[in-house]
Scaffold this motif. Structure first.
Motif, short mmCIF file in Angstrom:
data_model
loop_
_atom_site.label_atom_id
_atom_site.label_comp_id
_atom_site.label_asym_id
_atom_site.label_seq_id
_atom_site.Cartn_x
_atom_site.Cartn_y
_atom_site.Cartn_z
N ALA A 38 6.43 36.96 43.82
CA ALA A 38 6.69 37.25 45.59
C ALA A 38 6.06 35.86 46.24
O ALA A 38 6.63 35.91 47.60
N PHE A 39 5.67 35.19 45.47
CA PHE A 39 5.08 34.04 45.91
C PHE A 39 6.66 32.80 46.36
O PHE A 39 6.64 32.76 47.56
N MET A 40 7.57 33.06 46.00
CA MET A 40 8.58 32.72 45.47
C MET A 40 9.55 33.39 46.75
O MET A 40 10.09 32.41 47.54
N LEU A 151 -0.68 32.95 37.15
CA LEU A 151 0.45 33.74 36.96
C LEU A 151 0.32 35.53 38.30
O LEU A 151 1.96 35.80 38.96
N ALA A 152 -1.52 35.68 37.64
CA ALA A 152 -1.02 37.44 38.77
C ALA A 152 -1.22 36.52 39.98
O ALA A 152 -0.95 37.80 40.99
N LYS A 153 -1.89 36.04 40.50
CA LYS A 153 -1.39 35.55 42.10
C LYS A 153 -0.20 35.71 43.44
O LYS A 153 -0.35 36.55 44.02
N ASN A 154 0.56 34.99 41.82
CA ASN A 154 1.92 34.66 42.43
C ASN A 154 3.00 35.57 42.02
O ASN A 154 3.97 36.09 42.52
N GLY A 159 0.47 36.21 49.85
CA GLY A 159 -0.74 35.57 50.09
C GLY A 159 -2.22 35.47 50.48
O GLY A 159 -2.70 35.22 50.65
N GLU A 160 -2.72 37.20 51.36
CA GLU A 160 -4.08 37.97 51.77
C GLU A 160 -5.56 37.55 51.11
O GLU A 160 -5.05 37.36 49.20
N ARG A 161 -5.76 36.62 51.73
CA ARG A 161 -7.20 36.93 50.71
C ARG A 161 -8.71 37.23 50.86
O ARG A 161 -8.54 37.16 52.25
N SER A 192 7.79 30.04 37.27
CA SER A 192 7.44 29.88 38.28
C SER A 192 6.52 29.53 39.77
O SER A 192 6.39 29.87 40.21
N VAL A 193 5.85 28.68 38.19
CA VAL A 193 4.96 27.36 39.34
C VAL A 193 5.61 26.21 40.54
O VAL A 193 6.92 25.92 40.25
N GLU A 194 4.84 25.80 41.28
CA GLU A 194 5.74 25.05 42.57
C GLU A 194 5.63 23.99 42.25
O GLU A 194 4.21 23.61 41.33
N TRP A 195 6.74 22.90 42.53
CA TRP A 195 6.54 22.33 42.18
C TRP A 195 6.79 21.04 42.98
O TRP A 195 6.90 19.60 43.24
#
Length: 261
Positions: A38-40, A151-154, A159-161, A192-195
């Motif tokens: 979802a984040f990607m 991983l669960a977060k992304n 992106g809501e908190r 999947s992590v952002e770099w």
């Protein structure tokens, strides 16, 4: 009253349906590689919108790499930097969360103390005091999140908190741990992590910063990528940072004590 009860029932059913959806999605990941999160997708949309009207298209780089195609050095480096207890906890590291909470309290107290000192010193100049207090950088909040939580977060969430989001994140974390092996969780995370801006996954990061495949990363290179993870966009354009170099050395020293799943 009946109408309220009916709406409440529909909300409960919708909530249950959402949980079933998450469980099925995670179960599918046992055998199917999730090539986006979802984040990607939200980042891809942001970059695409941002490049509208520009002659230059927004940069995007992502290529799935199987577990065996990712250097063991990177696996150990990321665990050493982000979640040293990854192989042993059940998805949530309560000790790390407690430690982070205490650090946050100390940082907030220090910021408040600094603001009080400024206000006393500039008591006769209220406007100057207000400006000086506003100029104080807010205390950096430490998270204590595990690799599984990140991983669960992304993976499936927005992106809501808020409290509801944190509760859903916890349920998804436990679902990931229940249905996937540690090896599979780490594989999906590293893919999947952002770099950096539009740079996602170990393969894209290795190519972007070292012009080589993720399988060929050295311990030093792997540690450098791991150190970037909390703020990848910040360090992307600060590869000569003294902090980055010093922290990389620290992670290399810790990697010997880490065993990847």
């Amino acid at each position: 009253m009946k109408s309220f009860g009916r709406w409440l029932l529909w909300l409960l059913l919708a909530g249950m349906a959402l949980q079933v959806f998450f469980v099925l999605r995670v179960a599918l990941m046992v055998v199917v590689d999730p090539h986006s999160t979802a984040f990607m997708r939200s980042e891809a949309w942001r970059i695409a919108i941002g490049s509208l009207g520009s002659e230059k298209a927004g940069r995007w780089s992502h290529q799935w790499a199987d577990y065996e195609q990712i250097s063991p050095h990177l696996k150990r480096a990321v665990m050493a930097s982000e979640d040293a207890g990854f192989a042993n906890h059940g998805g949530v590291d309560w000790t790390a969360i407690e430690t982070a909470w205490k650090k946050n309290e100390r940082r907030l107290e220090a910021a408040e103390k600094r603001a009080e000192q400024i206000e006393r010193r500039l008591a006769k100049k209220p406007e100057a005091a207000e400006a000086a207090v506003k100029a104080i950088k807010p205390a950096k909040i430490m998270g204590g999140s595990t690799i599984t939580q990140q991983l669960a977060k992304n993976l499936l969430l927005s992106g809501e908190r808020n409290l509801l989001r944190k509760g859903q994140e916890l349920l998804l974390t436990l679902t990931l741990e229940a249905l996937l092996s540690k090896r599979r969780i780490l594989e999906i995370y590293l893919n999947s992590v952002e770099w950096g801006e539009g740079v996602f996954g170990a393969e894209a990061a290795a190519q972007r910063y070292f012009k080589k495949p993720a399988s060929k990363l050295s311990p030093q290179e792997a540690a450098r990528l791991a150190v970037m993870l909390p703020s990848p966009k910040f360090f992307e354009n600060r590869q000569g940072s003294a902090y980055l170099a010093k922290r990389t050395g620290t992670i290399v020293a810790r990697m010997g004590d880490i065993r990847e799943p």
